[in-house]
Each structure stands twice: as C-alpha cells, then as structure tokens.
Motif scaffolding. Structure first.
Motif, short mmCIF file in Angstrom:
data_model
loop_
_atom_site.label_atom_id
_atom_site.label_comp_id
_atom_site.label_asym_id
_atom_site.label_seq_id
_atom_site.Cartn_x
_atom_site.Cartn_y
_atom_site.Cartn_z
N ASP A 67 36.07 30.36 24.55
CA ASP A 67 36.76 29.68 25.66
C ASP A 67 35.82 28.61 26.22
OD1 ASP A 67 38.53 29.02 27.68
OD2 ASP A 67 38.22 30.84 28.85
N PHE A 96 50.72 27.05 25.13
CA PHE A 96 51.38 26.64 26.39
C PHE A 96 52.89 26.55 26.18
CE2 PHE A 96 47.20 24.34 27.62
CZ PHE A 96 46.80 25.36 28.46
N TYR A 138 50.22 32.54 31.38
CA TYR A 138 49.33 31.71 32.20
C TYR A 138 49.83 31.63 33.63
CZ TYR A 138 47.53 29.88 27.76
OH TYR A 138 46.97 29.74 26.51
N THR A 151 35.70 36.29 26.66
CA THR A 151 36.27 36.34 25.31
C THR A 151 35.20 36.30 24.22
OG1 THR A 151 36.65 33.98 25.59
CG2 THR A 151 38.55 35.42 25.88
N GLU A 197 43.86 18.85 31.68
CA GLU A 197 44.76 19.40 30.65
C GLU A 197 46.20 19.52 31.13
OE1 GLU A 197 43.46 23.34 29.32
OE2 GLU A 197 44.25 24.25 31.13
N LYS A 252 35.99 25.62 27.16
CA LYS A 252 36.41 24.41 27.88
C LYS A 252 35.27 23.98 28.79
CE LYS A 252 39.37 26.92 31.13
NZ LYS A 252 40.78 26.98 31.54
N ILE A 283 40.71 40.29 22.59
CA ILE A 283 42.11 39.98 22.29
C ILE A 283 42.19 39.79 20.78
CG2 ILE A 283 44.04 38.36 22.59
CD1 ILE A 283 43.07 37.79 25.39
N ASP A 336 31.97 32.36 32.10
CA ASP A 336 33.24 32.91 31.61
C ASP A 336 33.13 33.45 30.18
OD1 ASP A 336 35.78 33.74 31.20
OD2 ASP A 336 36.70 31.76 31.24
N VAL A 354 46.55 41.05 30.44
CA VAL A 354 46.14 40.21 29.32
C VAL A 354 45.08 40.91 28.47
CG1 VAL A 354 44.82 38.11 28.80
CG2 VAL A 354 46.76 38.00 30.38
N PHE A 355 44.11 41.52 29.15
CA PHE A 355 43.01 42.18 28.44
C PHE A 355 43.26 43.68 28.42
CE2 PHE A 355 40.97 38.30 30.27
CZ PHE A 355 40.59 37.69 29.08
N PHE A 408 42.80 36.32 18.55
CA PHE A 408 42.88 35.37 19.66
C PHE A 408 43.14 33.93 19.19
CE2 PHE A 408 40.61 33.18 23.36
CZ PHE A 408 41.65 33.40 24.25
N SER A 434 40.07 27.90 39.27
CA SER A 434 40.29 27.06 38.08
C SER A 434 40.77 27.85 36.84
CB SER A 434 39.06 26.21 37.78
OG SER A 434 38.25 26.84 36.84
N GLY A 435 40.55 29.16 36.79
CA GLY A 435 41.00 29.94 35.62
C GLY A 435 42.50 30.18 35.64
N HIS A 436 43.05 30.50 34.45
CA HIS A 436 44.50 30.71 34.34
C HIS A 436 44.87 32.19 34.25
CE1 HIS A 436 44.39 26.55 33.77
NE2 HIS A 436 44.68 26.44 32.51
#
Ligand code: GN1
Ligand code: MG
Length: 352
Positions: free
Chosen positions: A214, A312, A323, A236, A259, A216, A152, A233, A52-53, A155, A26-28
């Motif tokens: 994060d 996005f 992503y 972040t 989403e 969500k 990040i 998760d 990314v990180f 962010f 499910s993560g991007h």
C-alpha cells in the motif's frame, strides 16, 4: 468520541495523559486518531477495520514483527525513532487492545515534525519517496516471510479482482451499470495485458519478497525539508512482488491530481516524477533486482493503476460497501480518475 478514545488510550502503557484528539482521515479503511498528550510523545491510536481484515491479531503481529526487524537493523543509526514505526504495548504487554463490539485498537508513537503529501508537486519529493520505499524493501529483503500471515489473501491478484468485478456486475443496479458503461468497455480492452505480471509471478519468473502493498505516497512521512523519513501504514505487509510496491507508489506520485479529483482535466501522468521515483528506488534496490523485474517496472505502473480503477469500480457496482465514501459517486469518480491517469500514461508509454 473523546471519552471512548480516552478509555482506550488508558489501556496502553505510557507515562503521560490524554489531552485532546484529532481524526487523521486520509485512509479509506481504518479509523485513525492523533492523541495529544500533556507531555510528549503524542501517539497515533487506530481502530483496525475487522470487516476488511479477517485476522486482526495476525495483521498486528505482522506489522510489529516487521518494525522490530527494521529497528534492530537500524539500531545504531541516529534518528532511528523517526525512521521506523514503533508500536506501544498495552498494560498487559499485548500489541493490541480488544475493546467493545469486537473492535481492535493498536497504538504507535507519533513522529513529530513530519509531513505527508496527497499529491506530489516536485521531482525531489518523488526521488525521496523512491529511496524511502526502496530502502523499506531492502531492509525487509531477508525477513523470513513464513512468519507473516496473508492479511488479505490474493490482495493484488488480478484474477481475483476480476472475479469480484464479475460478481459485482451480477448484483449491480441497472442505474449504476448505465453510469459505468464506458468504464466497463475499458476494463474489457485491458484485461489480457493486465494479467501479464500475475502470470510471471505464478510461473516463478518473478520472485516473492516481503512487500508493503500500500505504497501510496501519503503512506510516506517526510521531514520538514522534504527528505524521506519513514514508511507508515504497514497493515498490508505480506509476501508479494516488487512490482506491487513500485506500481502503487507511481500511481499516486505521478498523478498530477488527487486520486479522487473529479475534474479530469487536472489528471495526467507526470513522466518526470516517474523517472525521479525510479532513480531513488533503484539506487536503494537496483543491485538486487533481476533484469526481468526491472524490465517490467513500467508495466507495474500500468497494472497497479488499473487494479485500483477496477477495485473502485467494483465497489461502486456493489453499492459502496468497502471503501469509505464522502458522497454518492465517490467510488466511480475515483475509478474514472484512475482510468484517465492510465490513458495519460499509455499516451506517453515510450518515455518510461
Ligand atoms: C486503501 O485505507 P488505505 O488508504 O490505507 C486500500 C488500498 C488502496 C487505497 C486507495 C486494505 O488503503 O489497497 O490502494 O485504499 N487498502 C485496503 O487509496 O484495501
Ligand atoms: Mg493502507
């Protein structure tokens, strides 16, 4: 993949053996696998995306520290193993294993009999989610944020996200610019208002605290009776404002569709879920928020929906480099979805 995961799993401390794995997709950003073992517990093994990180050891140190802090606070509560993430150590006592190709892996204990929701279908779940994320912020409210690295930088900084968007406009193909033309107009219309929270933060009118960043709803575990269980998760976790966590949760809880739902007729903003989430959240946290923080919660919802729409869209213009995507227009579909959600919120704004 099986042998690779088996080898990595064997680097960590545990008293069981690898049987099989399932990808948790499910993560991007990261790659996440459930490791099924001969004797429970099961584990969750995760490769952190080092593109990314930029400081993966820092990120892992953040989340282990925050978990340890919450475990200590809740140590006398029954069920603590199910309500706070626990990280496994490697055989050399580290919190991550660095494998081939600069890949960093970390591992958590899997929480049995738990469920996640990609979309919410019941106000009770929204309320439980509010309590869960509210409690997370209460537990971390006196954590010394100076020991956390900024995983990040900037962010949720709106000016930073706008500058990335403007850079993307310069490199985007004509085809993608044409496809996105209607969305570019919406970005321009909302630009001013979407900087308000950032200004309040920069002026020191809204205090910094340790936030999840994060929130969500799929980052909340529920038990099988849909009672809130555990926030997951925590990649972040870093200093931020309460509005980031409130707004990002609302973005996903109040959307009547996923989403990335392409049928925009299915996408609308559910104000009952907003109220239920806010109730749970404020029950856990309300006493500690300033009037200005509370007054700006509805704006937080708008701002966080917008910032995701913008990110996005930026990734679409950049040719899908950030992503994970499953098909060609995935990012612009996600962006359109968020703009539709925002329009639906705006049409009902007085309700909030
Ligand atoms: C990314 O990978 P995941 O699903 O945890 C993103 C979040 C977005 C989210 C949108 C590090 O989170 O900011 O809200 O996608 N994380 C990062 O679903 O960019
Ligand atoms: Mg995340």
């Amino acid at each position: 993949m099986k042998t690779q995961l088996e080898t990595i799993f064997s680097q960590f401390e545990h008293n069981t053996s690898f049987v099989s794995y399932k990808e948790l997709a499910s993560g991007h950003i990261n790659d996440t696998y459930l490791i099924e073992t001969s004797e429970k517990p099961y584990f969750v093994l995760q490769r952190i995306n080092h593109g990314v990180f930029k400081d993966v050891p820092g990120l892992i140190s953040n989340k282990v520290q925050v978990s340890d802090y919450m475990l200590e606070k809740k140590k006398d509560q029954p069920n603590v193993d199910r309500t706070v993430l626990r990280f496994a150590k490697t055989k050399t006592g580290a919190s991550y294993y660095k494998g081939p190709q600069e890949n960093f892996w970390n591992m958590m204990y899997f929480i049995e009999d738990s469920v996640t929701h990609e979309t919410v279908t019941d106000a009770e779940i929204a309320y439980e989610g509010g309590k869960l994320f509210g409690e997370f912020l209460t537990l971390t409210s006196d954590f010394d944020a100076s020991t956390l690295c900024e995983v990040i930088p900037k962010f949720h900084d709106m000016s930073f996200r706008f500058s990335q968007f403007e850079d993307a406009l310069k490199v985007a193909s004509q085809e993608r610019l044409t496809q996105a033309a209607d969305l570019l107009e919406k970005v321009a219309e909302l630009k001013e208002e979407m900087h308000i929270l950032q200004r309040l933060k920069e002026n020191g009118q809204i205090p910094l605290r340790v936030t999840h960043n994060d929130t969500k709803i799929s980052n909340a575990l529920f038990d099988t009776n849909n009672k809130g269980l555990c926030v997951i998760d925590t990649d972040t976790v870093m200093p931020g404002i309460v509005h980031y966590d409130f707004g990002d949760a609302i973005r996903t809880i109040c959307n009547t569709a996923a989403e990335d739902e392409q049928d925009l007729n299915k996408v609308s903003f559910n104000t009952d879920y907003y109220k239920a989430y806010a109730k749970g959240f404020l029950e856990k946290l309300g006493g500690t928020l300033t009037p200005l923080e509370i007054e700006n919660l509805p704006l937080a919802a708008k701002t966080m929906i917008f910032i995701m729409a913008l990110r996005f869209l930026t990734d679409f213009l950049n040719g899908d480099i950030y992503y994970k995507t499953n098909y060609a227009n995935h990012n612009i579909d996600r962006s359109r979805n968020q703009f539709k959600l925002l329009a639906s919120l705006i049409a009902q704004e007085t309700e909030l």
